[in-house]
Every structure is written in C-alpha cells, then in structure tokens.
Design a protein around this motif. Structure first.
Motif, PDB file in Angstrom:
ATOM      1  N   PRO A  14      -3.771  -3.483   2.091  1.00 33.30           N
ATOM      2  CA  PRO A  14      -4.706  -2.403   1.734  1.00 33.30           C
ATOM      3  C   PRO A  14      -4.074  -1.029   1.934  1.00 33.30           C
ATOM      4  CG  PRO A  14      -5.791  -4.066   3.088  1.00 33.30           C
ATOM      5  CD  PRO A  14      -4.330  -4.392   3.113  1.00 33.30           C
ATOM      6  N   ARG A  60      -2.223  -5.138  -3.453  1.00 31.70           N
ATOM      7  CA  ARG A  60      -3.401  -4.487  -2.874  1.00 31.70           C
ATOM      8  C   ARG A  60      -4.290  -5.480  -2.132  1.00 31.70           C
ATOM      9  NH1 ARG A  60      -4.793  -0.372  -7.942  1.00 31.70           N
ATOM     10  NH2 ARG A  60      -3.267   1.244  -7.325  1.00 31.70           N
ATOM     11  N   ASP A  61      -4.277  -6.726  -2.549  1.00 36.39           N
ATOM     12  CA  ASP A  61      -5.053  -7.749  -1.843  1.00 36.39           C
ATOM     13  C   ASP A  61      -4.477  -8.027  -0.452  1.00 36.39           C
ATOM     14  OD1 ASP A  61      -6.843  -8.076  -3.914  1.00 36.39           O
ATOM     15  OD2 ASP A  61      -5.822  -9.825  -4.780  1.00 36.39           O
ATOM     16  N   TRP A 121       4.289   0.632   2.349  1.00 36.28           N
ATOM     17  CA  TRP A 121       3.066   0.346   3.102  1.00 36.28           C
ATOM     18  C   TRP A 121       3.295   0.556   4.583  1.00 36.28           C
ATOM     19  CZ3 TRP A 121       1.425  -3.831   6.488  1.00 36.28           C
ATOM     20  CH2 TRP A 121       0.042  -3.845   6.703  1.00 36.28           C
TER      21      TRP A 121
END
Length: 218
Positions: free
Chosen positions: A199, A195-196, A215
């Motif tokens: 996003p 997640r870092d 993603w």
C-alpha cells in the motif's frame, strides 16, 4: 505493434552492438538517491556482477548480495575489493534469501524472472520498519503509452550508447553471462498487483524499457 521494419531493426542492432552500454547501471545513481545516506543492512537481489552491491557498500554497514547464477556470482566476488562489506551468495530469491530485516532492499532487472506477487511479499517481510524497497523492472509493452515510450527510447538508446562510448565502437562484442528472458507482465498488471501487496507504493514508467518501484515500510 510493429514500429520499425526488420531492416531498420537489424541496422539498429548492429549499431547498438558496436556502441554497447548497460541499461541497468544507468539507473544505479537514481537508486542511490532514493535511499538514506546511511543504513545498517542492505540486500541486493539479483546482484549479477556486483556493481550495485559495491555502490550500496558506500551507504550501508553490511551488504548481502544474492544471485541464482554461480558463475556471475563468482565473477562479482573477484571484482570486489576485500575491504568492502559485501557478501555474495548463490541463492534463490524466493526461498533462500539471507535472514533480514534489512533497511534497504534493491532488485534490478530480476523480478520479471520471479513470481511477482510472491517476490514482493517476500521482500516486504524482509524489510525493516522504515526501510526502503527499490525495484527497477521490465514490463511487456501493451498500451499506446508503452509503445510511445518504446519509440522514444530507440533513438535515445542509440545516442546514449554513442555518447557513453565517446563515439568509438567497442573493440569486441559484449556478451551476456546471466540468463535473460522477456517480461510477460504489462505495466498495468504490475501496478495493480504491487498496490495490493505494498500500500502506498510508487511506480513509474521509465525510458529504456524499464519501470521503477519505490516503497517504504511503515
């Protein structure tokens, strides 16, 4: 956490050896469902024997397939019909990826061999705007949910092997040609680091000791 006795584990190992099946290939069709029907360029990282790369060739104009193992890469090349638009390259997945950008990047059972955050950053940089990254990875069991999925996967693994082999034991043992090692990151750590870097990334625990990551590049 010790779930089964050594005796039961040995019996399961003998059964699984007699009825082998490919846990990674099990997710190939799922991977294709996450991808656009057509794309210009695709990259498969850790391509192994090339099964997924050949499937991607049905969706992309060109496919770059990279693996660090020269032996299995040579095997993949031999197994690939000359008409398919797939190029196999022996390369380091961090330092030597073929130049992008790519509309699709896939990585199956490979990222636990790599520096996780660095690999995700590298994939993000090689992904074209609107492109899709799909990872099937391995994680270290840590939480009660992890161990519960492991327990559920044990009989499911045996049943799937029996069904895929149509109830007939394999005539010869199956050996792995690529180097393997156990995952050292827990799923929670994977989620936090992913997640870092990415996003909006979507992660999910899966059966058969896998997790998935999807993603889309903005």
């Amino acid at each position: 956490m010790k779930i089964l006795s050594p005796r039961v584990l040995r019996a399961l190992e003998r059964f699984n050896a007699a009825y082998p099946w490919d846990h990674n290939a099990h997710y190939h069709r799922w991977i294709l469902r996450q991808l656009p029907r057509h794309s210009d360029r695709a990259l498969d990282v850790g391509s192994g024997s090339g099964d997924l790369a050949r499937l991607l060739a049905g969706r992309a104009d060109t496919v770059q397939a990279v693996d660090s193992d020269p032996v299995i890469t040579a095997q993949a090349q031999k197994l690939t019909p000359s008409g398919l638009p797939v190029t196999f390259t022996v390369a380091d997945a961090i330092a030597e990826l073929p130049s992008g950008p790519y509309d699709v990047i896939t990585c199956v059972a490979t990222i636990h061999h790599l520096p996780f955050t660095q690999a995700l950053t590298r994939f993000r940089r090689h992904l074209a705007p609107g492109g899709t990254l799909v990872i099937v990875g391995l994680s270290r069991a840590q939480t009660p949910v992890d161990h519960l999925l492991g327990v559920v996967a044990i009989p499911a693994n045996a049943a799937t092997g029996w069904l895929k082999n149509k109830g007939r034991p394999s005539p010869r043992p199956v050996s792995m040609t690529a180097p393997t090692r156990s995952a050292d990151m827990a799923f929670g750590d994977i989620v936090r680091e992913a997640r870092d870097v990415l996003p909006g990334v979507r992660l999910r625990r899966r059966l058969f000791w896998r997790y998935t990551l999807v993603w889309n590049q903005p």
